[in-house]
Enzyme design. Structure first.
Site: not given
Lengths: 276, 276
Positions: B25-28, B140, B144, B176-177
């Site tokens: 998605h746009e985050g990646h 996000k 991690q 988020s996926s």
């Protein structure tokens, strides 16, 4: 160190790493000579790694002789002696460990819990800092070598783990920096580790196939020495380190014995072709 | 992959890695664009890592859309799409893990024990295979990112960990996926994660300094949504992830909420200068 090794890699140089805790002996030097032969540059690290010692073990009194080590390495054609401080290796706070399961559970980890986690963690760090093509380990620490091999494969380190035979003193005692702890009487008694291994090998050669019987005979021999106290005697598969009740295939006979207050280890491998 | 990346390194090329579990998605893509800008070659890995899922979690039904991902990456100027199988990543027997202690204990590891060990292990492997100069992670997954940063420093990986801001949909929902799991009603309710964070931020802006009071207000807001069930709400120091009773300094407000059966996470950071 890391910048220099990355620079070497960019130049296409082959790097060999010999990780040691110093107080070098002929065993270490056999690794060094092989690395010098096989690589463009050989790095030897000297670092007494606190993480692999238990709280009651000999970290503080572990023998150190940096000047002597430096001189020996200079004469052996080593290119880089990497000699970091504990603070540089484990800057506070330090949280990360590398663990190899299963292979670390038998033998030495029973009497030295957390030992291998300390070894794999520092070796992973040394690998990242020195970026070797090949790294060299002695077979006296047979379990250590197997654990590091597994780590390198599992974590895709792309580093070849080369192992070299145990180098022994005239009486058969495996060379170890810890031999420096031994009194004269203890040094005589310490020969019993190898004698027990030779006894086991002879029994198998003669057709005996009961691990229990062989270990009993080894125990009997070792107990004759006043200063000796057995930590473990194990007959295991060389790849899995699992106990086998009947020695056959690739077998490792390994033992750890306290001579006075000094814990010594030794082992022999029997190849699959040994049994006729 | 490893041979190719080592070859690139020898040529002095800068490598950027964007590790993903796919279903992009746009985050990646914000990570990908930054990597493409900062490096000679950008590698994107797509691997749904079984080791970071618990036995009752959504490994099997995790959304996958490789063809679509491939197309998106092609258009984004990515040089290499690394798409290994589980068998190639974890050939049997597989024994080795990388663990970051302390930082992994609060927040997500409580409800997902072993999750971060799975993450650090696979990321260490991906790092060794793709030998990046820099690796890119979204904020996000704030915990991690912090855990991976610590691993990279502690193990001397010499890799720069770059983090990028959360990308949100119009209503505030963090991309988020796992948003793909949400029904229409759930998607509306899911906006409450960000609303609760905004509420907390507003309270602090107005001078409220009791973490307990702020968390109570967040809880009250979230509980109004029929499909929402709180996993955790925490106000922690951004570096240590330790709970703080009075928000001040670098603060992270983080939460995990089940929306129906889908567990979503979100967070906001308040910089040290935020409190006046």
């Amino acid at each position: 160190m890391q910048e220099y090794s990355r620079c070497l890699r960019r130049q296409g140089k082959r790097i060999g790493l010999v990780p040691t805790m110093g107080y070098l002996h002929e065993g270490h030097l056999s690794l060094v000579r092989r690395s010098v032969r096989e690589n463009d540059k050989t790095v030897v690290s000297v670092f007494v790694n606190p993480m692999q010692f238990g709280p009651r073990e000999d970290f503080k009194k572990y023998p150190r002789a940096f000047k002597r080590d430096e001189e020996m390495l200079r004469r052996s054609g080593v290119d880089v002696l990497f000699y970091p401080s504990s603070k540089a290796v484990y800057p506070e706070p330090y949280y990360t460990t590398v663990n190899v399961e299963y292979l670390t559970e038998p033998l030495c980890d029973r009497s030295r819990p957390g030992h291998f986690r300390g070894v794999t963690t520092v070796v992973a760090k040394l690998f990242n800092i020195t970026t070797p093509d090949s790294a060299y380990f002695g077979r006296k620490d047979a379990q250590q070598a197997a654990v590091i091999k597994k780590m390198a494969v599992d974590l895709n380190m792309g580093i070849k783990i080369v192992t070299m035979p145990i180098v022994r003193e005239k009486g058969g005692l495996a060379m170890s920096s810890r031999n420096a702890y031994l009194s004269e009487e203890e040094r005589r008694d310490a020969a019993v580790l190898y004698e027990a291994l030779a006894l086991a090998k002879g029994m198998i050669k003669k057709g005996r196939r009961s691990s229990g019987e062989i270990k009993d005979a080894m125990r009997g021999l070792i107990r004759k020495k006043k200063t000796a106290k057995i930590d473990y005697i194990e007959i295991v598969n060389e790849d899995t380190f699992k106990n086998i009740s009947r020695p056959t295939g690739k077998v490792l006979i390994a033992l750890a014995v306290y001579i006075g207050r000094t814990r010594l280890i030794d082992n022999i491998r029997l190849k699959a072709g040994y049994y006729q």
